[in-house]
Motif scaffolding. Structure first.
Motif, PDB file in Angstrom:
ATOM      1  N   PHE A  74      -4.816  -2.347  -1.719  1.00  0.00           N
ATOM      2  CA  PHE A  74      -6.138  -2.815  -2.134  1.00  0.00           C
ATOM      3  C   PHE A  74      -6.334  -3.144  -3.613  1.00  0.00           C
ATOM      4  O   PHE A  74      -7.102  -4.046  -3.932  1.00  0.00           O
ATOM      5  CB  PHE A  74      -7.210  -1.850  -1.638  1.00  0.00           C
ATOM      6  CG  PHE A  74      -7.316  -1.859  -0.143  1.00  0.00           C
ATOM      7  CD1 PHE A  74      -7.775  -2.988   0.514  1.00  0.00           C
ATOM      8  CD2 PHE A  74      -6.919  -0.775   0.612  1.00  0.00           C
ATOM      9  CE1 PHE A  74      -7.849  -3.030   1.899  1.00  0.00           C
ATOM     10  CE2 PHE A  74      -6.985  -0.805   2.000  1.00  0.00           C
ATOM     11  CZ  PHE A  74      -7.448  -1.937   2.647  1.00  0.00           C
ATOM     12  N   PRO A  75      -5.672  -2.414  -4.505  1.00  0.00           N
ATOM     13  CA  PRO A  75      -5.863  -2.798  -5.910  1.00  0.00           C
ATOM     14  C   PRO A  75      -5.543  -4.266  -6.159  1.00  0.00           C
ATOM     15  O   PRO A  75      -6.244  -4.944  -6.914  1.00  0.00           O
ATOM     16  CB  PRO A  75      -4.895  -1.885  -6.647  1.00  0.00           C
ATOM     17  CG  PRO A  75      -4.798  -0.677  -5.794  1.00  0.00           C
ATOM     18  CD  PRO A  75      -4.885  -1.187  -4.378  1.00  0.00           C
ATOM     19  N   GLN A  76      -4.544  -4.762  -5.477  1.00  0.00           N
ATOM     20  CA  GLN A  76      -4.170  -6.159  -5.659  1.00  0.00           C
ATOM     21  C   GLN A  76      -5.244  -7.092  -5.141  1.00  0.00           C
ATOM     22  O   GLN A  76      -5.579  -8.096  -5.768  1.00  0.00           O
ATOM     23  CB  GLN A  76      -2.894  -6.440  -4.882  1.00  0.00           C
ATOM     24  CG  GLN A  76      -1.843  -5.412  -5.125  1.00  0.00           C
ATOM     25  CD  GLN A  76      -0.640  -6.083  -5.685  1.00  0.00           C
ATOM     26  OE1 GLN A  76      -0.539  -6.263  -6.894  1.00  0.00           O
ATOM     27  NE2 GLN A  76       0.236  -6.486  -4.798  1.00  0.00           N
ATOM     28  N   ILE A 268       3.912  -4.219  -1.017  1.00  0.00           N
ATOM     29  CA  ILE A 268       3.244  -3.619  -2.174  1.00  0.00           C
ATOM     30  C   ILE A 268       4.226  -3.585  -3.331  1.00  0.00           C
ATOM     31  O   ILE A 268       5.440  -3.688  -3.133  1.00  0.00           O
ATOM     32  CB  ILE A 268       2.734  -2.196  -1.849  1.00  0.00           C
ATOM     33  CG1 ILE A 268       3.895  -1.278  -1.481  1.00  0.00           C
ATOM     34  CG2 ILE A 268       1.717  -2.256  -0.724  1.00  0.00           C
ATOM     35  CD1 ILE A 268       3.453   0.146  -1.252  1.00  0.00           C
ATOM     36  N   PRO A 269       3.726  -3.455  -4.541  1.00  0.00           N
ATOM     37  CA  PRO A 269       4.604  -3.558  -5.708  1.00  0.00           C
ATOM     38  C   PRO A 269       5.820  -2.636  -5.637  1.00  0.00           C
ATOM     39  O   PRO A 269       6.903  -2.999  -6.073  1.00  0.00           O
ATOM     40  CB  PRO A 269       3.687  -3.156  -6.869  1.00  0.00           C
ATOM     41  CG  PRO A 269       2.319  -3.517  -6.408  1.00  0.00           C
ATOM     42  CD  PRO A 269       2.316  -3.306  -4.930  1.00  0.00           C
ATOM     43  N   PHE A 270       5.639  -1.454  -5.068  1.00  0.00           N
ATOM     44  CA  PHE A 270       6.732  -0.510  -5.072  1.00  0.00           C
ATOM     45  C   PHE A 270       7.874  -0.840  -4.151  1.00  0.00           C
ATOM     46  O   PHE A 270       8.968  -0.300  -4.285  1.00  0.00           O
ATOM     47  CB  PHE A 270       6.239   0.890  -4.738  1.00  0.00           C
ATOM     48  CG  PHE A 270       6.129   1.674  -5.968  1.00  0.00           C
ATOM     49  CD1 PHE A 270       7.270   2.139  -6.604  1.00  0.00           C
ATOM     50  CD2 PHE A 270       4.898   1.875  -6.548  1.00  0.00           C
ATOM     51  CE1 PHE A 270       7.174   2.808  -7.796  1.00  0.00           C
ATOM     52  CE2 PHE A 270       4.794   2.539  -7.742  1.00  0.00           C
ATOM     53  CZ  PHE A 270       5.933   3.018  -8.365  1.00  0.00           C
ATOM     54  N   SER A 271       7.628  -1.719  -3.212  1.00  0.00           N
ATOM     55  CA  SER A 271       8.676  -1.915  -2.221  1.00  0.00           C
ATOM     56  C   SER A 271       9.940  -2.521  -2.840  1.00  0.00           C
ATOM     57  O   SER A 271      11.025  -2.316  -2.324  1.00  0.00           O
ATOM     58  CB  SER A 271       8.166  -2.736  -1.041  1.00  0.00           C
ATOM     59  OG  SER A 271       7.504  -3.870  -1.498  1.00  0.00           O
TER      60      SER A 271
ATOM     61  N   THR B  70      -4.482  -2.344 -10.944  1.00  0.00           N
ATOM     62  CA  THR B  70      -3.220  -2.598 -10.263  1.00  0.00           C
ATOM     63  C   THR B  70      -2.124  -1.610 -10.689  1.00  0.00           C
ATOM     64  O   THR B  70      -1.129  -1.427  -9.996  1.00  0.00           O
ATOM     65  CB  THR B  70      -2.834  -4.064 -10.603  1.00  0.00           C
ATOM     66  OG1 THR B  70      -3.345  -4.908  -9.590  1.00  0.00           O
ATOM     67  CG2 THR B  70      -1.375  -4.240 -10.799  1.00  0.00           C
ATOM     68  N   ASN B  71      -2.328  -0.994 -11.823  1.00  0.00           N
ATOM     69  CA  ASN B  71      -1.421   0.065 -12.251  1.00  0.00           C
ATOM     70  C   ASN B  71      -1.740   1.323 -11.434  1.00  0.00           C
ATOM     71  O   ASN B  71      -2.875   1.794 -11.443  1.00  0.00           O
ATOM     72  CB  ASN B  71      -1.631   0.307 -13.749  1.00  0.00           C
ATOM     73  CG  ASN B  71      -0.830   1.484 -14.280  1.00  0.00           C
ATOM     74  OD1 ASN B  71      -0.624   2.482 -13.590  1.00  0.00           O
ATOM     75  ND2 ASN B  71      -0.385   1.370 -15.511  1.00  0.00           N
ATOM     76  N   PRO B  72      -0.767   1.856 -10.723  1.00  0.00           N
ATOM     77  CA  PRO B  72      -1.039   2.884  -9.708  1.00  0.00           C
ATOM     78  C   PRO B  72      -1.625   4.186 -10.226  1.00  0.00           C
ATOM     79  O   PRO B  72      -2.010   5.039  -9.439  1.00  0.00           O
ATOM     80  CB  PRO B  72       0.333   3.152  -9.074  1.00  0.00           C
ATOM     81  CG  PRO B  72       1.313   2.346  -9.793  1.00  0.00           C
ATOM     82  CD  PRO B  72       0.638   1.479 -10.799  1.00  0.00           C
ATOM     83  N   PHE B  73      -1.724   4.323 -11.508  1.00  0.00           N
ATOM     84  CA  PHE B  73      -2.357   5.522 -12.036  1.00  0.00           C
ATOM     85  C   PHE B  73      -3.883   5.413 -11.919  1.00  0.00           C
ATOM     86  O   PHE B  73      -4.577   6.404 -11.710  1.00  0.00           O
ATOM     87  CB  PHE B  73      -1.945   5.692 -13.498  1.00  0.00           C
ATOM     88  CG  PHE B  73      -2.552   6.874 -14.183  1.00  0.00           C
ATOM     89  CD1 PHE B  73      -2.264   8.163 -13.767  1.00  0.00           C
ATOM     90  CD2 PHE B  73      -3.413   6.704 -15.259  1.00  0.00           C
ATOM     91  CE1 PHE B  73      -2.812   9.261 -14.409  1.00  0.00           C
ATOM     92  CE2 PHE B  73      -3.976   7.794 -15.902  1.00  0.00           C
ATOM     93  CZ  PHE B  73      -3.671   9.077 -15.481  1.00  0.00           C
TER      94      PHE B  73
END
Lengths: 329, 329
Positions: A74-76, A268-271, B70-73
């Motif tokens: 969701f942040p994206q 997601i970014p982490f993938s 968007t930064n996961p923190f």
DNA sequence: AAATTATCTGTAACCGGTTACACAAATGCG
DNA sequence: CGCATTTGTGTAACCGGTTACAGATAATTT
């Protein structure tokens, strides 16, 4: 805080003239305009949005309703929306509903009370009465609705793509993870994958899960290997679950992708940072957010020919939890 | 939309009486109250927040300024804030500044124009003029300010803890990653770690990085191993960078934690799902958000004895990118 | 030159709440 | 019982913008 009347006084004109200068409409003499601008400058005046909203019966705020900003998808979306609405001078009012109908209702209520110009919702109860006789532009995001325009990625196709990917790359005993039943797009990708698996000449099983939460993801991973220790291909319900499964698989000493192929969903970014990096079906979250915002803004501007659905393509991101496809196949 | 005048008419009373019922202040006869409630019910009336805000010169909105959701923190921070402000009936106006002064200024401007009751900011320019003569409760989060109360975790101690952890567990050639210079907490944790490393009898080097972005993280990882191939311990500037380094290390065939220990910072949700799971210094993001919100609300209520700083503890989360400490040491 | 039209500006109503103030009725008190 | 206080309610001003309308002057047209 200086008001429009202070500016008018300072510039020796009426408030109407100041308003005309501010909004650049109506007739204003060039000399007068200069004086008003000077007064605005010297008083460091900034118009009160609240007063404007009251008269206009419409603010420049847009309500954004999300299930949970803490879910990395969701942040994206949110960022895409924000970047786009800002270009048109709108700001966002944020709400997390946790998919609870009462929270959702409360947020919609306060959005209305604050006279938002429009609303973007990524929650599930798309067709309940909350939204039905809402005299307000609404766009659904990552969800479909009969009543309002929607922006989403093709879940059925995404599910198919995920299943085909594993099959083409040689998985024979696939486990398909079914996401939470109440989340629409989860159901779509599930059915897409299911259809392909059913057609293929392979064994497969289904593992039902009831949430996407981080803390639960590890549980599903453990359950997966307890129930289906011999599976050689997993289609995860999203990237979080996929990465949890990856973690568990490596802990159990599985070789990936040799013994077990794994494909996620969302990108997601982490993938891209897991090891091996996660193959996944990409939903273009940021773009989806942007598209939803653009669509909403067109509705706000009452443009004609508003499309009822914008479907963005899903794409296979081939990384290292799937094998290279056999060129001789 | 029904207005207060509609309700008054329906109930056969004046708008003042309706307002008294709504806000439960002043005197209202019990019979009258019932009639008013009935009218509210039957008209499905909901008071207009904008009108209220205008007269009160204060809305029930709180501005939240973040560098980048968007930064996961940050989603965790945001969620903590939202959950807490909602308890008191406030809503959030969201803004991402990207640490750009002009965006920051624009957001503060629109927050003021919308007559927010208060503001929480997690951006860097804490002491610039934007905030100085702001007649508004402001709380800084994950940042310190001379002028306004701040909620943050102890970066110096976090840095020290990270360094001590690697040293105690036997790393001899440590690389310390320095985060972006303009991000205050990054500097703190860097200096904390630096101090401990300087005191210890080990070799160490410093790698400077200029961003936290996902796409850049991989670059720093590559640079790290190019410049310091023989390092046996890495203190990362945050978990994103740590996970990128982990990825690169595994790709290069390093054994973790045997050949290389790695410690992150933040404890974002994903750090427990990497493999090996990431040892890290935890900042309690959700709690920090909650505390900041609580503090802001106390300021809004003009309570006495507002603390200028709330420092939350950082803790070592010992997972599997660090070795077990030698019990004989 | 007269009639139109375009340009410029001000007055005041309006958006939908809140509240100061006024006044009347009910209640309390010595 | 007379006076003070409490209770109950309404009128109208106010918050700070926007805009309908009117009136005055300047520019164009005929």
């Amino acid at each position: 805080m200086a008001t429009i009347r202070d500016v008018a006084e300072q510039a020796g004109v009426s408030v109407a003239t100041v308003s005309r200068v501010l909004n650049d409409n109506g007739y204003v003499g060039s000399e007068t305009r200069k004086r008003v601008m000077g007064a605005i400058e010297s008083l460091n005046y900034s118009p009160n949005e609240v007063a404007r909203s009251l008269y206009k019966r419409e603010s420049r705020l847009i309500g954004l309703l999300l299930p949970d900003i803490t879910n990395p998808f969701f942040p994206q979306l949110a960022r895409g929306i924000e970047d786009e609405v800002n270009r048109s001078g709108f700001r966002l009012l944020l709400g997390n509903s946790d998919e609870e109908a009462n929270k959702e209702l409360e947020y919609i209520q306060t959005f209305l009370q604050n006279q938002v110009v429009g609303m973007i919702s990524a929650t599930n109860n798309t067709d309940n009465e909350n939204y039905s006789n809402l005299n307000l532009p609404v766009v659904f995001l990552d969800r479909v609705s009969k009543r309002h325009p929607s922006v989403y990625a093709d879940g059925i196709e995404g599910g198919r793509l995920a299943a085909r990917t594993l099959i083409e790359r040689g998985s024979k005993r696939i486990t398909l993870i079914k996401g939470p039943g109440h989340v629409k797009p989860a159901a779509d990708r599930f059915h897409g994958a299911l259809a392909v698996l059913s057609e293929a000449e392979i064994d497969f099983s289904v593992l039902s899960t009831s949430s996407y939460a981080f803390d639960d993801a590890r549980k599903w991973a453990e359950e997966l290997f307890a129930k289906h220790p011999d599976t050689d291909g997993v289609i995860a319900s999203n990237d979080i679950v996929a990465i949890a499964i990856l973690h568990e698989a490596l802990r159990l000493g599985r070789k990936i992708p040799e013994d077990l192929q794994l494909i996620g969903y969302d990108d997601i970014p982490f993938s891209s940072l897991s090891y091996p990096s996660l193959s996944t079906i990409r939903q273009p979250a940021y773009e989806m957010g942007k598209e939803a915002a653009k669509l909403l803004i067109r509705m706000i501007r009452k443009e004609k020919e508003i499309e009822q659905t914008i479907q963005l393509p899903v794409t296979l991101i081939e990384r290292n939890t799937t094998r290279k496809v056999d060129p001789n196949a």
